[in-house]
Motif scaffolding. Structure first.
Motif, PDB file in Angstrom:
ATOM      1  N   ILE A   1      40.471   6.116 -24.981  1.00 21.23           N
ATOM      2  CA  ILE A   1      39.507   6.088 -23.883  1.00 21.23           C
ATOM      3  C   ILE A   1      38.207   5.522 -24.438  1.00 21.23           C
ATOM      4  O   ILE A   1      37.668   6.044 -25.415  1.00 21.23           O
ATOM      5  N   LYS A   2      37.725   4.433 -23.826  1.00 19.04           N
ATOM      6  CA  LYS A   2      36.483   3.796 -24.270  1.00 19.04           C
ATOM      7  C   LYS A   2      35.451   3.939 -23.159  1.00 19.04           C
ATOM      8  O   LYS A   2      35.702   3.582 -22.008  1.00 19.04           O
ATOM      9  N   ILE A   3      34.273   4.489 -23.516  1.00 17.27           N
ATOM     10  CA  ILE A   3      33.227   4.806 -22.543  1.00 17.27           C
ATOM     11  C   ILE A   3      31.964   4.004 -22.859  1.00 17.27           C
ATOM     12  O   ILE A   3      31.531   3.943 -24.006  1.00 17.27           O
ATOM     13  N   ASN A   4      31.389   3.404 -21.823  1.00 17.07           N
ATOM     14  CA  ASN A   4      30.139   2.666 -21.934  1.00 17.07           C
ATOM     15  C   ASN A   4      28.982   3.655 -21.864  1.00 17.07           C
ATOM     16  O   ASN A   4      28.840   4.384 -20.892  1.00 17.07           O
ATOM     17  N   LEU A   5      28.131   3.649 -22.908  1.00 20.10           N
ATOM     18  CA  LEU A   5      26.962   4.526 -22.955  1.00 20.10           C
ATOM     19  C   LEU A   5      25.666   3.742 -22.751  1.00 20.10           C
ATOM     20  O   LEU A   5      24.589   4.235 -23.039  1.00 20.10           O
ATOM     21  N   GLY A   6      25.774   2.524 -22.263  1.00 24.92           N
ATOM     22  CA  GLY A   6      24.599   1.678 -22.079  1.00 24.92           C
ATOM     23  C   GLY A   6      24.470   0.700 -23.226  1.00 24.92           C
ATOM     24  O   GLY A   6      25.050  -0.372 -23.199  1.00 24.92           O
ATOM     25  N   LYS A   7      23.740   1.064 -24.264  1.00 26.30           N
ATOM     26  CA  LYS A   7      23.551   0.194 -25.422  1.00 26.30           C
ATOM     27  C   LYS A   7      24.695   0.289 -26.421  1.00 26.30           C
ATOM     28  O   LYS A   7      24.773  -0.509 -27.348  1.00 26.30           O
ATOM     29  N   SER A   8      25.550   1.268 -26.264  1.00 27.55           N
ATOM     30  CA  SER A   8      26.658   1.443 -27.196  1.00 27.55           C
ATOM     31  C   SER A   8      27.905   1.906 -26.456  1.00 27.55           C
ATOM     32  O   SER A   8      27.865   2.215 -25.270  1.00 27.55           O
ATOM     33  N   LEU A   9      28.999   1.929 -27.188  1.00 32.16           N
ATOM     34  CA  LEU A   9      30.282   2.407 -26.669  1.00 32.16           C
ATOM     35  C   LEU A   9      30.756   3.547 -27.555  1.00 32.16           C
ATOM     36  O   LEU A   9      30.456   3.588 -28.744  1.00 32.16           O
TER      37      LEU A   9
ATOM     38  N   LYS B   1      27.689   5.227 -18.561  1.00 33.75           N
ATOM     39  CA  LYS B   1      27.480   4.150 -17.589  1.00 33.75           C
ATOM     40  C   LYS B   1      28.787   3.716 -16.934  1.00 33.75           C
ATOM     41  O   LYS B   1      28.776   3.151 -15.861  1.00 33.75           O
ATOM     42  N   GLY B   2      29.916   3.969 -17.585  1.00 38.25           N
ATOM     43  CA  GLY B   2      31.202   3.581 -17.012  1.00 38.25           C
ATOM     44  C   GLY B   2      32.337   3.739 -18.007  1.00 38.25           C
ATOM     45  O   GLY B   2      32.116   4.013 -19.183  1.00 38.25           O
ATOM     46  N   ILE B   3      33.549   3.548 -17.518  1.00 42.14           N
ATOM     47  CA  ILE B   3      34.763   3.619 -18.334  1.00 42.14           C
ATOM     48  C   ILE B   3      35.242   2.196 -18.576  1.00 42.14           C
ATOM     49  O   ILE B   3      35.444   1.440 -17.627  1.00 42.14           O
ATOM     50  N   ILE B   4      35.418   1.825 -19.839  1.00 35.84           N
ATOM     51  CA  ILE B   4      35.851   0.474 -20.203  1.00 35.84           C
ATOM     52  C   ILE B   4      37.370   0.405 -20.340  1.00 35.84           C
ATOM     53  O   ILE B   4      37.992  -0.542 -19.903  1.00 35.84           O
ATOM     54  N   GLU B   5      37.957   1.418 -20.967  1.00 36.21           N
ATOM     55  CA  GLU B   5      39.398   1.443 -21.212  1.00 36.21           C
ATOM     56  C   GLU B   5      39.901   2.863 -21.028  1.00 36.21           C
ATOM     57  O   GLU B   5      39.227   3.814 -21.420  1.00 36.21           O
TER      58      GLU B   5
END
Length: 103
Positions: free
Chosen positions: A62-70, A52-56
């Motif tokens: 590197i932290k990635i948004n997967l919707g309900k989880s990261l 869903k997006g890149i958080i960091e």
């Protein structure tokens, strides 16, 4: 009636992320989910589909948004080699991968 399922995956070929379409018959179909798909190749490459997006984004995290989880990748010389609406390819020396809830 023969029920078929279409699955899409993305492979990194020649420096480009390419979409691959597979059609499965009902007999081959085990479960269909809309969950993200993560494929780890050794400790130097990880393909993340359904993000869903890149958080960091730093060279060691590197932290990635997967919707309900990261999902958080930690390591050395990390970078995103390919990025699209469908997915991303994280490369570098991956030391760890951690899942957490998205708050």
């Amino acid at each position: 009636m023969d029920i078929k399922a279409v699955s899409l995956s993305y492979n990194y070929i020649g420096g480009v992320m390419k979409k691959i379409r597979r059609v499965k018959s009902r007999d081959d179909l085990i479960t269909y989910t809309s969950e993200p798909h993560i494929e780890i190749l050794g400790n130097t490459r990880c393909v993340v589909d359904g993000l869903k997006g890149i958080i960091e984004y730093t060279s060691d995290r590197i932290k990635i948004n997967l919707g309900k989880s990261l999902v958080t990748f930690s390591g050395d010389d990390l970078y995103i080699n390919s990025f699209s609406r469908e997915g991303a390819i994280v490369e570098g020396t991956i030391i760890s991968m951690e899942f957490s809830c998205y708050d």
